[in-house]
Design a protein around this motif. Structure first.
Motif, PDB file in Angstrom:
ATOM      1  N   PHE A  72       0.742  -1.042  -0.030  1.00 36.27           N
ATOM      2  CA  PHE A  72       0.076   0.116   0.013  1.00 36.27           C
ATOM      3  C   PHE A  72       0.923   1.169   0.066  1.00 36.27           C
ATOM      4  O   PHE A  72       1.784   1.189   0.781  1.00 36.27           O
ATOM      5  N   ALA A  73       0.408   2.258  -0.610  1.00 32.46           N
ATOM      6  CA  ALA A  73       1.043   3.432  -0.742  1.00 32.46           C
ATOM      7  C   ALA A  73       0.384   4.576  -1.069  1.00 32.46           C
ATOM      8  O   ALA A  73      -0.707   4.543  -1.912  1.00 32.46           O
ATOM      9  N   ALA A  74       0.101   5.769  -0.296  1.00 30.71           N
ATOM     10  CA  ALA A  74      -0.634   6.842  -0.346  1.00 30.71           C
ATOM     11  C   ALA A  74       0.381   8.073  -0.921  1.00 30.71           C
ATOM     12  O   ALA A  74       1.133   8.227  -0.224  1.00 30.71           O
ATOM     13  N   ASP A  75      -0.292   8.878  -1.789  1.00 30.31           N
ATOM     14  CA  ASP A  75       0.541  10.082  -2.055  1.00 30.31           C
ATOM     15  C   ASP A  75       1.868   9.929  -2.446  1.00 30.31           C
ATOM     16  O   ASP A  75       2.891  10.281  -1.989  1.00 30.31           O
ATOM     17  N   ARG A  76       1.958   8.789  -3.265  1.00 30.28           N
ATOM     18  CA  ARG A  76       3.227   8.210  -3.600  1.00 30.28           C
ATOM     19  C   ARG A  76       4.055   7.827  -2.436  1.00 30.28           C
ATOM     20  O   ARG A  76       5.499   8.017  -2.423  1.00 30.28           O
ATOM     21  N   MET A 109       7.936   6.770  -5.995  1.00 25.59           N
ATOM     22  CA  MET A 109       7.465   6.642  -4.754  1.00 25.59           C
ATOM     23  C   MET A 109       8.675   6.604  -3.704  1.00 25.59           C
ATOM     24  O   MET A 109       9.801   6.884  -4.075  1.00 25.59           O
ATOM     25  N   THR A 110       8.289   7.121  -2.467  1.00 23.76           N
ATOM     26  CA  THR A 110       9.157   7.194  -1.398  1.00 23.76           C
ATOM     27  C   THR A 110       8.676   6.185  -0.427  1.00 23.76           C
ATOM     28  O   THR A 110       7.520   5.944  -0.369  1.00 23.76           O
ATOM     29  N   CYS A 111       9.550   5.825   0.563  1.00 24.53           N
ATOM     30  CA  CYS A 111       9.292   5.097   1.595  1.00 24.53           C
ATOM     31  C   CYS A 111      10.184   5.146   2.702  1.00 24.53           C
ATOM     32  O   CYS A 111      11.573   5.586   2.404  1.00 24.53           O
ATOM     33  N   GLY A 128      16.655  -0.303  -7.209  1.00 24.47           N
ATOM     34  CA  GLY A 128      17.468   0.791  -7.600  1.00 24.47           C
ATOM     35  C   GLY A 128      16.714   2.029  -7.041  1.00 24.47           C
ATOM     36  O   GLY A 128      16.905   3.190  -7.456  1.00 24.47           O
ATOM     37  N   MET A 129      16.024   1.786  -5.901  1.00 28.91           N
ATOM     38  CA  MET A 129      15.588   3.016  -5.173  1.00 28.91           C
ATOM     39  C   MET A 129      16.800   3.663  -4.394  1.00 28.91           C
ATOM     40  O   MET A 129      17.823   2.892  -4.033  1.00 28.91           O
ATOM     41  N   LYS A 130      17.059   4.828  -4.245  1.00 33.89           N
ATOM     42  CA  LYS A 130      18.137   5.845  -3.681  1.00 33.89           C
ATOM     43  C   LYS A 130      17.572   6.218  -2.158  1.00 33.89           C
ATOM     44  O   LYS A 130      16.742   6.532  -1.900  1.00 33.89           O
ATOM     45  N   ALA A 131      18.762   5.720  -1.437  1.00 30.34           N
ATOM     46  CA  ALA A 131      18.671   6.421  -0.012  1.00 30.34           C
ATOM     47  C   ALA A 131      19.007   7.559   0.127  1.00 30.34           C
ATOM     48  O   ALA A 131      20.099   7.695  -0.289  1.00 30.34           O
ATOM     49  N   VAL A 132      18.285   8.401   0.389  1.00 32.50           N
ATOM     50  CA  VAL A 132      18.382   9.938   0.295  1.00 32.50           C
ATOM     51  C   VAL A 132      18.613  10.647   1.593  1.00 32.50           C
ATOM     52  O   VAL A 132      19.344  11.899   1.703  1.00 32.50           O
ATOM     53  N   SER A 133      18.106  10.177   2.788  1.00 30.38           N
ATOM     54  CA  SER A 133      18.347  10.657   4.017  1.00 30.38           C
ATOM     55  C   SER A 133      17.888   9.512   5.234  1.00 30.38           C
ATOM     56  O   SER A 133      17.754   8.495   4.883  1.00 30.38           O
ATOM     57  N   MET A 134      18.538   9.846   6.329  1.00 29.99           N
ATOM     58  CA  MET A 134      18.222   9.318   7.461  1.00 29.99           C
ATOM     59  C   MET A 134      17.722  10.044   8.461  1.00 29.99           C
ATOM     60  O   MET A 134      18.205  11.087   8.614  1.00 29.99           O
ATOM     61  N   HIS A 135      16.978   9.540   9.209  1.00 28.84           N
ATOM     62  CA  HIS A 135      16.220  10.257  10.213  1.00 28.84           C
ATOM     63  C   HIS A 135      15.804   9.276  11.532  1.00 28.84           C
ATOM     64  O   HIS A 135      15.775   8.172  11.243  1.00 28.84           O
ATOM     65  N   ARG A 136      15.245   9.871  12.467  1.00 27.78           N
ATOM     66  CA  ARG A 136      14.563   8.818  13.351  1.00 27.78           C
ATOM     67  C   ARG A 136      13.212   8.913  13.095  1.00 27.78           C
ATOM     68  O   ARG A 136      12.503   9.811  12.814  1.00 27.78           O
ATOM     69  N   GLY A 137      12.832   7.388  13.349  1.00 27.87           N
ATOM     70  CA  GLY A 137      11.483   6.905  12.746  1.00 27.87           C
ATOM     71  C   GLY A 137      10.655   6.980  14.077  1.00 27.87           C
ATOM     72  O   GLY A 137      10.913   7.753  14.863  1.00 27.87           O
ATOM     73  N   PRO A 138       9.359   6.749  13.896  1.00 26.70           N
ATOM     74  CA  PRO A 138       8.341   7.028  14.744  1.00 26.70           C
ATOM     75  C   PRO A 138       8.598   6.345  16.100  1.00 26.70           C
ATOM     76  O   PRO A 138       8.170   6.857  17.341  1.00 26.70           O
ATOM     77  N   THR A 139       9.554   5.348  16.096  1.00 22.35           N
ATOM     78  CA  THR A 139       9.726   4.510  17.119  1.00 22.35           C
ATOM     79  C   THR A 139      10.954   4.808  17.738  1.00 22.35           C
ATOM     80  O   THR A 139      11.703   4.339  18.674  1.00 22.35           O
ATOM     81  N   GLY A 140      11.564   5.998  17.225  1.00 19.98           N
ATOM     82  CA  GLY A 140      12.918   6.354  17.755  1.00 19.98           C
ATOM     83  C   GLY A 140      14.237   5.800  16.912  1.00 19.98           C
ATOM     84  O   GLY A 140      15.378   6.103  17.008  1.00 19.98           O
ATOM     85  N   LYS A 141      14.058   4.803  15.972  1.00 18.75           N
ATOM     86  CA  LYS A 141      14.913   3.897  15.270  1.00 18.75           C
ATOM     87  C   LYS A 141      15.450   4.684  14.185  1.00 18.75           C
ATOM     88  O   LYS A 141      14.707   5.391  13.544  1.00 18.75           O
ATOM     89  N   PRO A 142      16.808   4.664  13.811  1.00 20.14           N
ATOM     90  CA  PRO A 142      17.523   5.355  12.700  1.00 20.14           C
ATOM     91  C   PRO A 142      16.458   4.691  11.588  1.00 20.14           C
ATOM     92  O   PRO A 142      16.281   3.638  11.375  1.00 20.14           O
ATOM     93  N   THR A 143      16.046   5.579  10.557  1.00 24.24           N
ATOM     94  CA  THR A 143      15.166   5.208   9.361  1.00 24.24           C
ATOM     95  C   THR A 143      15.630   5.932   8.112  1.00 24.24           C
ATOM     96  O   THR A 143      16.237   6.979   8.212  1.00 24.24           O
ATOM     97  N   LEU A 144      15.849   4.898   6.994  1.00 26.39           N
ATOM     98  CA  LEU A 144      16.266   5.665   5.949  1.00 26.39           C
ATOM     99  C   LEU A 144      15.119   5.761   5.087  1.00 26.39           C
ATOM    100  O   LEU A 144      14.010   5.326   4.967  1.00 26.39           O
ATOM    101  N   ARG A 145      15.398   6.886   4.146  1.00 24.16           N
ATOM    102  CA  ARG A 145      14.271   7.328   3.403  1.00 24.16           C
ATOM    103  C   ARG A 145      14.872   6.953   2.124  1.00 24.16           C
ATOM    104  O   ARG A 145      15.894   7.487   1.400  1.00 24.16           O
ATOM    105  N   PHE A 146      13.802   6.236   1.174  1.00 28.21           N
ATOM    106  CA  PHE A 146      14.258   5.922  -0.193  1.00 28.21           C
ATOM    107  C   PHE A 146      13.359   6.693  -1.056  1.00 28.21           C
ATOM    108  O   PHE A 146      12.180   6.889  -0.903  1.00 28.21           O
ATOM    109  N   GLU A 147      13.843   6.445  -2.299  1.00 25.93           N
ATOM    110  CA  GLU A 147      13.077   7.679  -3.511  1.00 25.93           C
ATOM    111  C   GLU A 147      13.208   6.703  -4.649  1.00 25.93           C
ATOM    112  O   GLU A 147      14.328   6.380  -4.679  1.00 25.93           O
ATOM    113  N   LYS A 148      12.352   6.673  -5.626  1.00 26.19           N
ATOM    114  CA  LYS A 148      12.395   6.161  -6.869  1.00 26.19           C
ATOM    115  C   LYS A 148      11.508   6.713  -7.786  1.00 26.19           C
ATOM    116  O   LYS A 148      10.379   6.973  -7.678  1.00 26.19           O
TER     117      LYS A 148
END
Length: 158
Positions: A72-76, A109-111, A128-148
């Motif tokens: 499932f993905a909403a708003d890309r 799409m981003t995820c 072939g998605m690109k990891a473009v940034s890292m942030h803290r996710g909703p549970t406090g874990k390091p989280t990568l943002r991917f884009e394609k």
């Protein structure tokens, strides 16, 4: 295995079943906000607008009558995204095929993937998605943002 891009009517008939599937087999990795977006999805977003743009996509993978995974993905992906594969079907490339179909429908799409979720990160990199940034996710874990973006890149064989 068959893939189906859900229509408005199919979402209405499968909603309860898919949410139950996600809760049972999501391994407690699904963000609360994403599950809320799925539960409250206005089925009109599953149809293309006047410009041919889809507001959301749901892809279901089945083997016979059995669901083996869905995405499932909403708003890309900006409004939430998830992929859940049944434990007995993991490692067969089903998750990658689901994500590829989602990108194909949405055009891009981003995820966000928690850094300890190596299976989901492997899917993103495989497609072939690109990891473009890292942030803290909703549970406090390091989280990568991917884009394609599908239109600018060559198709990937999975």
């Amino acid at each position: 295995m068959d893939l189906e891009l859900l229509t408005q009517g199919r979402w209405r008939s499968e909603k309860k079943r898919l949410i139950g599937f996600a809760l049972r087999f999501g391994d407690k990795r699904l963000a609360v906000a994403t599950m809320h977006a799925l539960r409250t999805l206005d089925d009109r977003f599953l149809a293309a607008d006047a410009h041919g743009v889809f507001g959301a996509v749901i892809v279901v993978a089945t083997h016979g009558n059995r669901i083996v995974g869905f995405g499932f993905a909403a708003d890309r992906g900006e409004g939430g995204s998830l992929v859940v594969v049944h434990p007995d079907a993991r490692g067969l490339g089903i998750g990658a095929k689901i994500v590829e179909a989602m990108i194909g429908r949405l055009g891009s799409m981003t995820c966000n993937v928690a850094a300890d979720n190596t299976a989901s990160m492997a899917i993103c990199f495989k497609l072939g998605m690109k990891a473009v940034s890292m942030h803290r996710g909703p549970t406090g874990k390091p989280t990568l943002r991917f884009e394609k973006t599908s239109s600018a890149e060559a198709p990937v064989s999975v």
